[in-house]
Design a protein around this motif. Structure first.
Motif, PDB file in Angstrom:
ATOM      1  N   SER A   8       0.855  -1.182   0.000  1.00  0.00           N
ATOM      2  CA  SER A   8       0.000   0.000   0.000  1.00  0.00           C
ATOM      3  C   SER A   8       0.894   1.237   0.000  1.00  0.00           C
ATOM      4  O   SER A   8       1.536   1.546   1.000  1.00  0.00           O
ATOM      5  CB  SER A   8      -0.908   0.006   1.241  1.00  0.00           C
ATOM      6  N   GLY A   9       0.951   1.924  -1.148  1.00  0.00           N
ATOM      7  CA  GLY A   9       1.774   3.122  -1.254  1.00  0.00           C
ATOM      8  C   GLY A   9       2.880   2.970  -2.279  1.00  0.00           C
ATOM      9  O   GLY A   9       3.696   2.053  -2.175  1.00  0.00           O
ATOM     10  N   GLU A  32      -1.777   2.600  -5.132  1.00  0.00           N
ATOM     11  CA  GLU A  32      -1.373   3.998  -4.942  1.00  0.00           C
ATOM     12  C   GLU A  32      -2.492   4.943  -5.355  1.00  0.00           C
ATOM     13  O   GLU A  32      -3.007   4.846  -6.473  1.00  0.00           O
ATOM     14  CB  GLU A  32      -0.117   4.294  -5.764  1.00  0.00           C
ATOM     15  N   PRO A  33      -2.877   5.884  -4.476  1.00  0.00           N
ATOM     16  CA  PRO A  33      -3.974   6.807  -4.811  1.00  0.00           C
ATOM     17  C   PRO A  33      -3.658   7.757  -5.963  1.00  0.00           C
ATOM     18  O   PRO A  33      -4.565   8.174  -6.685  1.00  0.00           O
ATOM     19  CB  PRO A  33      -4.180   7.596  -3.508  1.00  0.00           C
ATOM     20  N   GLU A 138      -5.931   4.081  -6.781  1.00  0.00           N
ATOM     21  CA  GLU A 138      -6.622   3.245  -5.804  1.00  0.00           C
ATOM     22  C   GLU A 138      -5.980   3.422  -4.429  1.00  0.00           C
ATOM     23  O   GLU A 138      -4.818   3.816  -4.311  1.00  0.00           O
ATOM     24  CB  GLU A 138      -6.545   1.768  -6.200  1.00  0.00           C
ATOM     25  N   SER A 139      -6.724   3.109  -3.385  1.00  0.00           N
ATOM     26  CA  SER A 139      -6.180   3.144  -2.033  1.00  0.00           C
ATOM     27  C   SER A 139      -6.834   2.069  -1.192  1.00  0.00           C
ATOM     28  O   SER A 139      -7.948   1.616  -1.494  1.00  0.00           O
ATOM     29  CB  SER A 139      -6.400   4.517  -1.391  1.00  0.00           C
ATOM     30  N   LEU A 154     -10.336  -2.080  -1.390  1.00  0.00           N
ATOM     31  CA  LEU A 154      -9.919  -0.801  -1.932  1.00  0.00           C
ATOM     32  C   LEU A 154     -11.064   0.203  -1.895  1.00  0.00           C
ATOM     33  O   LEU A 154     -12.232  -0.166  -1.714  1.00  0.00           O
ATOM     34  CB  LEU A 154      -9.409  -0.983  -3.362  1.00  0.00           C
ATOM     35  N   ASP A 169       2.590   3.781   3.118  1.00  0.00           N
ATOM     36  CA  ASP A 169       1.769   4.917   2.702  1.00  0.00           C
ATOM     37  C   ASP A 169       1.857   6.106   3.657  1.00  0.00           C
ATOM     38  O   ASP A 169       0.845   6.667   4.051  1.00  0.00           O
ATOM     39  CB  ASP A 169       0.299   4.488   2.536  1.00  0.00           C
ATOM     40  N   SER A 173      -0.105   6.701   7.919  1.00  0.00           N
ATOM     41  CA  SER A 173      -0.602   5.532   7.197  1.00  0.00           C
ATOM     42  C   SER A 173      -2.046   5.133   7.536  1.00  0.00           C
ATOM     43  O   SER A 173      -2.365   4.746   8.659  1.00  0.00           O
ATOM     44  CB  SER A 173       0.315   4.344   7.487  1.00  0.00           C
ATOM     45  N   THR A 175      -3.408   2.554   6.082  1.00  0.00           N
ATOM     46  CA  THR A 175      -3.386   1.086   6.107  1.00  0.00           C
ATOM     47  C   THR A 175      -2.997   0.581   7.490  1.00  0.00           C
ATOM     48  O   THR A 175      -3.584  -0.387   8.002  1.00  0.00           O
ATOM     49  CB  THR A 175      -2.408   0.551   5.049  1.00  0.00           C
TER      50      THR A 175
END
Length: 403
Positions: A8-9, A32-33, A138-139, A154, A169, A173, A175
């Motif tokens: 995540s990130g 990654e957003p 996406e995150s 997600l 992230d 974070s 997450t």
């Protein structure tokens, strides 16, 4: 199972971890957003990253160093020496590179170039091995784990499973929070304004940390501007947030005058040479770095105060520790998310980072206290440190990553 490892990130930590693990037979997902375009060509963000000698070696091994030199041949600036100043005194504690085993304590390079090179190396590994999937835009909204897998939902509603979930992230974070791991956050009540300045006097590749009264100034020496030959530095001005509002929006000429005065004209006239960027000053220490089939790396594992310039270096160190353990487990047909493996990673990374995290907070509190007794203690501590070679050698080893 969608992936062996879900990261995540896609900041430098997440990208470097994916690059490091590529090619060992694992399927890797990176969430990654940010949109793809922002990852491919990250914008200048004001930050110059100080690299230890150990980190420089890791950057070369990952392919980032050569890529960055390809982007900008003068991108890496030597950090030969460092000095710490207090208040209005011109007396300084000097950390000379001769105290280390190298010709320089470390190197400085722009953060946006690290991000660009890390993404390019991840892409190259992806094309070579076909084992990395990037999910841009996406995150991770929800996450939990059990004995069999890590489960991530997600923001789009898509559900993914992996043998191991890794948070990379940021120090805030989401997450890590989704996994129920709390953190101590130290808000220093200040923000940092970062930018590149040109100045009349040379810096001689010496980094400054100047704890003034009511402000903290850092100067990170950059190579001279290739177009004009002007002396350049990344300047970090730390003030209570409300005091930065006016400075952030001053016209460039007035801003140059203001910074020249704040540096007491020690570098002559200073002029703005970049955009300005503002960041809140918050240190973060998670209570745990791992959980069942879960681990934190980069700033998600420890969010350092920038005074010691060790944030990215600790990130690379943690990535090397975790990726070596995962590769070894994969080579020996073991569980890449075994409790023992993750516990060993947590123990090693805590041992490497926690003492400096705590010491940094102590120094930051002392040297931003402007009360009379604290001023006396600040000056005395600086003079004692300057005249105690074993301490200076220890600081030099820390800055160069040689300990």
């Amino acid at each position: 199972m969608d992936y062996d490892i879900l990261i995540s990130g896609a900041g430098p930590a997440g990208l470097c971890l994916a690059r490091s693990l590529s090619g060992c037979g694992l399927s890797i997902g990176v969430v990654e957003p940010q949109p793809l375009a922002a990852l491919e060509t990250p914008a200048y963000d004001g930050r110059e990253i100080a690299l230890t000698q150990r980190s420089a070696q890791q950057m070369r091994a990952l392919g980032l160093w050569e890529r960055i030199e390809g982007y900008e041949p003068t991108a890496f600036s030597a950090l030969r020496d460092a000095q710490v100043l207090d208040g209005h005194s011109r007396y300084a504690m000097r950390i000379d590179h001769g105290l280390s085993r190298h010709d320089e304590l470390g190197w400085l390079v722009s953060n946006h170039l690290i991000r660009r090179a890390a993404f390019a190396e991840m892409r190259a590994a992806q094309e070579q091995h076909g084992d990395i999937t990037l999910l841009a835009g996406e995150s991770v909204a929800k996450a939990h784990t059990d004995e069999q897998a890590a489960h991530a939902t997600l923001a789009s509603g898509k559900e993914l499973t992996a043998r191991l979930l890794v948070a990379a992230d940021s120090r805030f974070s989401g997450t890590r929070r989704a996994m129920g791991i709390s953190a101590d956050m130290h808000d220093y009540g200040r923000s940092m304004l970062l930018c590149t300045m040109t100045h009349e006097a040379p810096h001689h590749h010496v980094a400054w940390e100047w704890f003034g009264y009511g402000q903290t100034l850092a100067l990170l020496p950059m190579n001279d501007a290739p177009e004009t030959g002007a002396h350049r530095s990344c300047v970090v001005l730390t003030l209570p947030h409300h005091q930065l509002d006016g400075l952030e929006n001053l016209p460039a000429p007035e801003f140059g005058v203001a910074l020249t005065a704040r540096f007491s004209q020690r570098l002559g006239r200073m002029e703005l040479a970049s955009t300005r960027h503002l960041y809140p000053l918050v240190g973060v220490r998670p209570h745990r770095l791992v959980a069942q089939r879960f681990a934190c790396v980069g700033d998600a594992a420890v969010g350092m105060h920038p005074v010691t310039a060790h944030g990215f270096n600790f990130g690379l160190l943690g990535i090397a520790t975790l990726s070596d353990a995962i590769r070894s487990a994969q080579l020996n047909a073991g569980d890449i998310a075994a409790r023992r493996l993750l516990a060993d990673y947590e123990r090693a990374h805590r041992r490497a980072t926690l003492p400096l995290y705590l010491a940094t907070n102590l120094v930051a509190r002392l040297y931003t206290d402007d009360a009379g007794p604290a001023r006396l203690l600040r000056g005395a501590a600086l003079r004692l440190a300057q005249n105690f070679p074993p301490f200076k050698r220890m600081v030099a080893a820390s800055l160069s990553g040689s300990h």
